[in-house]
Design a protein around this motif. Structure first.
Motif, PDB file in Angstrom:
ATOM      1  N   VAL A 192       0.845  -1.202   0.000  1.00 55.08           N
ATOM      2  CA  VAL A 192       0.000   0.000   0.000  1.00 55.08           C
ATOM      3  C   VAL A 192       0.870   1.238   0.000  1.00 55.08           C
ATOM      4  CG1 VAL A 192      -1.911  -1.136   1.198  1.00 55.08           C
ATOM      5  CG2 VAL A 192      -0.141   0.007   2.538  1.00 55.08           C
ATOM      6  N   VAL A 193       0.300   2.337  -0.476  1.00 60.31           N
ATOM      7  CA  VAL A 193       0.958   3.642  -0.422  1.00 60.31           C
ATOM      8  C   VAL A 193       0.054   4.570   0.384  1.00 60.31           C
ATOM      9  CG1 VAL A 193       1.900   5.574  -1.722  1.00 60.31           C
ATOM     10  CG2 VAL A 193       1.999   3.264  -2.694  1.00 60.31           C
ATOM     11  N   LEU A 194       0.604   5.126   1.451  1.00 57.09           N
ATOM     12  CA  LEU A 194      -0.149   5.976   2.366  1.00 57.09           C
ATOM     13  C   LEU A 194       0.452   7.370   2.403  1.00 57.09           C
ATOM     14  CD1 LEU A 194      -0.387   3.471   5.374  1.00 57.09           C
ATOM     15  CD2 LEU A 194      -2.031   3.758   3.493  1.00 57.09           C
ATOM     16  N   CYS A 195      -0.406   8.370   2.630  1.00 57.64           N
ATOM     17  CA  CYS A 195       0.054   9.759   2.810  1.00 57.64           C
ATOM     18  C   CYS A 195      -0.620  10.327   4.045  1.00 57.64           C
ATOM     19  CB  CYS A 195      -0.301  10.613   1.597  1.00 57.64           C
ATOM     20  SG  CYS A 195       0.497  10.119   0.062  1.00 57.64           S
ATOM     21  N   GLY A 196       0.136  11.069   4.835  1.00 59.16           N
ATOM     22  CA  GLY A 196      -0.472  11.668   6.020  1.00 59.16           C
ATOM     23  C   GLY A 196       0.535  12.359   6.901  1.00 59.16           C
ATOM     24  N   TRP A 197       0.110  12.618   8.126  1.00 55.42           N
ATOM     25  CA  TRP A 197       0.914  13.351   9.098  1.00 55.42           C
ATOM     26  C   TRP A 197       1.415  12.405  10.196  1.00 55.42           C
ATOM     27  CZ3 TRP A 197      -3.181  15.326   6.535  1.00 55.42           C
ATOM     28  CH2 TRP A 197      -3.051  16.600   5.966  1.00 55.42           C
ATOM     29  N   VAL A 198       2.549  12.712  10.746  1.00 50.80           N
ATOM     30  CA  VAL A 198       3.089  11.932  11.858  1.00 50.80           C
ATOM     31  C   VAL A 198       2.360  12.334  13.136  1.00 50.80           C
ATOM     32  CG1 VAL A 198       5.111  11.418  13.265  1.00 50.80           C
ATOM     33  CG2 VAL A 198       5.354  11.726  10.782  1.00 50.80           C
ATOM     34  N   GLN A 199       1.589  11.402  13.669  1.00 49.34           N
ATOM     35  CA  GLN A 199       0.937  11.649  14.959  1.00 49.34           C
ATOM     36  C   GLN A 199       1.958  11.469  16.094  1.00 49.34           C
ATOM     37  OE1 GLN A 199      -2.128  12.588  15.555  1.00 49.34           O
ATOM     38  NE2 GLN A 199      -2.386  12.223  17.746  1.00 49.34           N
ATOM     39  N   ARG A 200       2.774  10.409  15.959  1.00 48.47           N
ATOM     40  CA  ARG A 200       3.775  10.126  16.987  1.00 48.47           C
ATOM     41  C   ARG A 200       4.870   9.250  16.386  1.00 48.47           C
ATOM     42  NH1 ARG A 200       2.771   6.971  22.627  1.00 48.47           N
ATOM     43  NH2 ARG A 200       1.654   5.622  21.173  1.00 48.47           N
ATOM     44  N   PRO A 227       1.985  24.799  17.975  1.00 47.33           N
ATOM     45  CA  PRO A 227       1.681  25.528  19.218  1.00 47.33           C
ATOM     46  C   PRO A 227       0.591  24.853  20.045  1.00 47.33           C
ATOM     47  CG  PRO A 227       0.724  26.640  17.333  1.00 47.33           C
ATOM     48  CD  PRO A 227       1.547  25.522  16.782  1.00 47.33           C
ATOM     49  N   ILE A 228      -0.107  23.877  19.472  1.00 51.53           N
ATOM     50  CA  ILE A 228      -1.094  23.115  20.236  1.00 51.53           C
ATOM     51  C   ILE A 228      -0.840  21.633  19.995  1.00 51.53           C
ATOM     52  CG2 ILE A 228      -2.902  24.876  20.238  1.00 51.53           C
ATOM     53  CD1 ILE A 228      -4.221  23.464  17.932  1.00 51.53           C
ATOM     54  N   GLN A 229      -1.139  20.831  21.021  1.00 49.96           N
ATOM     55  CA  GLN A 229      -1.019  19.387  20.881  1.00 49.96           C
ATOM     56  C   GLN A 229      -2.194  18.856  20.072  1.00 49.96           C
ATOM     57  OE1 GLN A 229      -0.254  18.853  25.379  1.00 49.96           O
ATOM     58  NE2 GLN A 229       0.719  17.060  24.450  1.00 49.96           N
ATOM     59  N   LEU A 230      -1.906  17.926  19.185  1.00 47.49           N
ATOM     60  CA  LEU A 230      -2.965  17.364  18.351  1.00 47.49           C
ATOM     61  C   LEU A 230      -3.312  15.954  18.804  1.00 47.49           C
ATOM     62  CD1 LEU A 230      -1.772  18.673  14.876  1.00 47.49           C
ATOM     63  CD2 LEU A 230      -3.292  19.736  16.529  1.00 47.49           C
ATOM     64  N   ASP A 231      -3.469  15.808  20.117  1.00 46.34           N
ATOM     65  CA  ASP A 231      -3.822  14.517  20.699  1.00 46.34           C
ATOM     66  C   ASP A 231      -4.936  14.724  21.704  1.00 46.34           C
ATOM     67  OD1 ASP A 231      -2.587  15.717  22.851  1.00 46.34           O
ATOM     68  OD2 ASP A 231      -0.755  14.508  22.714  1.00 46.34           O
ATOM     69  N   PHE A 272       8.783   3.149  15.193  1.00 49.24           N
ATOM     70  CA  PHE A 272       7.338   3.085  14.967  1.00 49.24           C
ATOM     71  C   PHE A 272       6.840   4.499  14.672  1.00 49.24           C
ATOM     72  CE2 PHE A 272       8.368  -0.521  17.589  1.00 49.24           C
ATOM     73  CZ  PHE A 272       7.564  -1.549  17.112  1.00 49.24           C
ATOM     74  N   ILE A 273       6.071   4.640  13.622  1.00 46.83           N
ATOM     75  CA  ILE A 273       5.435   5.917  13.297  1.00 46.83           C
ATOM     76  C   ILE A 273       3.933   5.688  13.203  1.00 46.83           C
ATOM     77  CG2 ILE A 273       5.062   7.631  11.473  1.00 46.83           C
ATOM     78  CD1 ILE A 273       8.018   7.570  10.887  1.00 46.83           C
ATOM     79  N   ASP A 274       3.179   6.452  13.987  1.00 49.02           N
ATOM     80  CA  ASP A 274       1.723   6.449  13.852  1.00 49.02           C
ATOM     81  C   ASP A 274       1.385   7.496  12.796  1.00 49.02           C
ATOM     82  OD1 ASP A 274       1.468   4.540  15.817  1.00 49.02           O
ATOM     83  OD2 ASP A 274       1.191   6.005  17.424  1.00 49.02           O
ATOM     84  N   LEU A 275       0.884   7.040  11.665  1.00 51.02           N
ATOM     85  CA  LEU A 275       0.568   7.935  10.552  1.00 51.02           C
ATOM     86  C   LEU A 275      -0.931   8.227  10.559  1.00 51.02           C
ATOM     87  CD1 LEU A 275       2.150   9.255   8.154  1.00 51.02           C
ATOM     88  CD2 LEU A 275       1.138   7.466   6.706  1.00 51.02           C
ATOM     89  N   ARG A 276      -1.289   9.503  10.390  1.00 47.98           N
ATOM     90  CA  ARG A 276      -2.680   9.943  10.530  1.00 47.98           C
ATOM     91  C   ARG A 276      -3.145  10.638   9.253  1.00 47.98           C
ATOM     92  NH1 ARG A 276      -1.828  14.090  13.621  1.00 47.98           N
ATOM     93  NH2 ARG A 276      -2.304  15.620  11.986  1.00 47.98           N
ATOM     94  N   ASP A 277      -4.359  10.315   8.832  1.00 49.29           N
ATOM     95  CA  ASP A 277      -5.028  11.107   7.812  1.00 49.29           C
ATOM     96  C   ASP A 277      -6.478  11.283   8.259  1.00 49.29           C
ATOM     97  OD1 ASP A 277      -6.405   8.761   7.145  1.00 49.29           O
ATOM     98  OD2 ASP A 277      -5.105   8.309   5.449  1.00 49.29           O
TER      99      ASP A 277
END
Length: 592
Positions: A18-26, A109-113, A35-40
């Motif tokens: 698979v090919v995934l695109c997104g942001w690194v959550q952690r 500037p803000i946590q995204l969790d 380990f990278i938690d990838l978020r979309d």
């Protein structure tokens, strides 16, 4: 660029590349394995990078929170003991085969969790594009999109036409201040942004289009609060040749479909209906929260003859009201808690909060009652209060005595607060219609009548003579739909006869000259075969706020304003340069 969304993956994809695109959550480094938690927008998936792919592993080491990545990998089951049942993708992980850093990110500037909600609203609004990355916010906006989708489908199936109305229009006062837009091509003249499409949707009925709807943007320059914004969205509807009962039945069916399909909730069929008078009498509000079982009980007739002028005065005043509100098991309230409630009703205009604790009424009578006011009331008055409220030993009875509006506002609000804080609020959804509103309300300061809804609302057909003889007793063909104490929509059958419209304008002290200046185009249209028609507007923002459990409509809007009507993200409103002002023929007056 991608083959799948992160949150879509599950066990059925095992073994697939698979090919995934997104942001690194952690990002986590566990003994040489990254380990990278990838978020979309669809969710989160865990990606594992082994050091045997040195170049890819090195790029994974560089990744930080909110970096934008493109990852190629293979779906595999997680090792035994590492499954995450709280995550939809928790049974699988991605073995990272390749990684491309599409963009780096500064530290947000803000946590995204889960701690994002701890950030101040000012910071969240200033960095709204970051705040909107949060799953909670994305879920709310997805629900909003789903709501409008279901609304459109339902109305399309019912033969409604989606028709846009102007944004630049004429200033026609509708209760709030207009936002004005200066005209370059007509110096010294202004457009107004619409407070609602009210007049245009009526004109569409006069045009023979029969069934109109629009998800309409509206603008009102008014003081803000949690459920108000200077720009907001409503589902706007108008129909011809339909009674209020027919329209209300159709609208509540749409609302039932909406709740069923969007959040899986079945609402009652039919919605209960209350008259305005009954709603005010029982709940002190025209938007009652039926989840609260407490009700106001009128006791003015019991208090007319007592020596206690705090009660006797309003009891004898035609504009006064005296009520009792029983709180079961409220006798356990401390004096400090009662003082807090006294301060609360003061916010709503009450000058105090009388009460009686019912300790042992059955056995001891007045000696079993605890209150400073007991000595001022007769045995008959006390017995009447106990009987009407159904008070039992261990309860407390609160009282409101003042002008009717003050009592309704204060004790009506206290009713809801007690329900919330004393664990009396029922679960679930309690919709209702409020009907038979008065046509007018008095403006004592200016000794004039004001339209309770708007001046285009029709009076009941059998009460047309009341417009001349007794306007205060005239009832309108207006209706509001209320859900859990929040008005989510309101509408009415409109005036479709020119003579009646002019009669209403006259009562509102709108002269013929003023009527022609403000509404001349509407009055002219009424003279060319206007059909009977009516409509409703549902507040989309409020509706989505309730459906998602948000506490403010700001949390279901992508880019809302603050309570001072400012946009912190873009720093609007802002000054404009002198050349723009000159072109519009405007000049800023210097502050004194």
């Amino acid at each position: 660029m991608r083959t799948h969304y992160c949150g879509e993956l599950n066990g059925s994809h095992e073994g697939q590349d698979v090919v995934l695109c997104g942001w690194v959550q952690r990002r986590r480094d566990h003994g040489g394995v990254i380990f990278i938690d990838l978020r979309d927008r669809e969710g989160l998936v865990q990606v594992v990078f082994d050091p045997d792919r040195a170049e890819v592993f090195q790029r994974a080491e560089q990744a930080r929170g909110e970096y934008v990545l493109k990852i190629t990998g293979r779906v595999r089951p997680r090792p035994e003991g590492t499954l995450n049942p709280d995550l939809p993708t928790g049974a699988i992980e991605i073995l990272g085969l390749d990684l491309e850093i599409l963009n780096a990110s500064e530290t947000p500037p803000i946590q995204l969790d889960a701690h994002a909600a701890d950030a101040s609203e000012e910071i969240r609004l200033r960095y709204r594009y970051l705040d909107l990355r949060r799953p909670e916010m994305q879920s709310r906006l997805r629900t909003r999109a789903r709501v409008t989708q279901v609304m459109r489908r339902f109305l399309d199936d019912q033969g409604f036409l989606d028709i846009e109305t102007p944004i630049l229009t004429k200033s026609t006062p509708e209760g709030a201040r207009d936002y004005l837009v200066p005209s370059r091509t007509h110096p010294g003249e202004f457009f107004a942004l619409p407070q609602s499409p009210q007049l245009f949707k009526q004109l569409l009925m006069m045009s023979g289009l029969d069934r109109y709807y629009q998800i309409a943007r509206c603008f009102r320059d008014e003081d803000l609060r949690a459920d108000r914004q200077p720009e907001f969205t409503q589902l706007d509807i108008e129909v011809s040749f339909m009674t209020e009962d027919e329209l209300m039945t159709l609208m509540e069916e749409m609302i039932r479909v909406l709740f069923r399909e969007v959040i899986g909730v079945e609402l009652p069929n039919p919605f209960p209906r209350l008259t305005y008078a009954e709603s005010m009498r029982r709940f002190g509000s025209d938007r009652p929260d039926l989840r609260v079982p407490l009700e106001l009980v009128d006791i003015a007739d019991l208090m007319e003859g007592v020596d206690f002028q705090v009660f006797a005065g309003p009891a004898k005043d035609p504009d006064g009201r005296v009520v009792a509100l029983r709180l079961p098991k409220g006798g356990e309230l401390s004096r400090k808690e009662i003082d807090v409630y006294t301060q609360f009703v003061g916010i709503h205009g009450a000058r105090g909060l009388a009460y009686i604790k019912v300790n042992d009424w059955v056995a001891k009578g007045r000696d079993g009652l605890q209150s400073p006011i007991v000595k001022n009331l007769t045995d008959a008055a006390l017995a009447g209060v106990m009987e009407r409220t159904g008070a039992q030993d261990g309860d407390i009875v609160f009282f409101g005595a003042d002008k009717a509006k003050v009592v309704n506002d204060a004790i009506g609000a206290l009713r809801v607060k007690l329900g919330q804080e004393r664990g009396l609020m029922a679960e679930g959804w309690r919709p209702l219609w409020v009907v038979d509103f008065p046509m007018f309300e008095e403006d004592p300061a200016n000794q004039r009548w004001m339209a309770l809804h708007h001046p285009f609302t029709a009076p009941k057909e059998d009460q047309l003579d009341q417009l001349e003889t007794n306007p205060g007793a005239c009832l309108s063909r207006a209706y509001d739909v209320v859900l859990n104490g929040t008005e989510i929509g309101g509408g009415s059958i409109r005036i479709h006869r020119d003579v009646v419209q002019r009669q209403v304008f006259k009562l509102l002290r709108i002269t013929d000259e003023q009527a022609e200046d403000r509404f001349g185009f509407l009055l002219k249209a009424l003279r060319f075969g206007c059909p009977p028609h009516g409509g409703i507007a549902l507040g989309l923002d409020r509706l989505v706020m309730l459906m998602t459990g948000a506490t403010s409509i700001r949390d279901v809007m992508a880019f809302p304003k603050t309570q001072t009507a400012a946009c912190l993200l873009t720093d609007a409103p802002s000054p404009v340069d002198e050349a723009q002002l000159k072109e519009l023929g405007l000049r800023i007056r210097s502050k004194a």
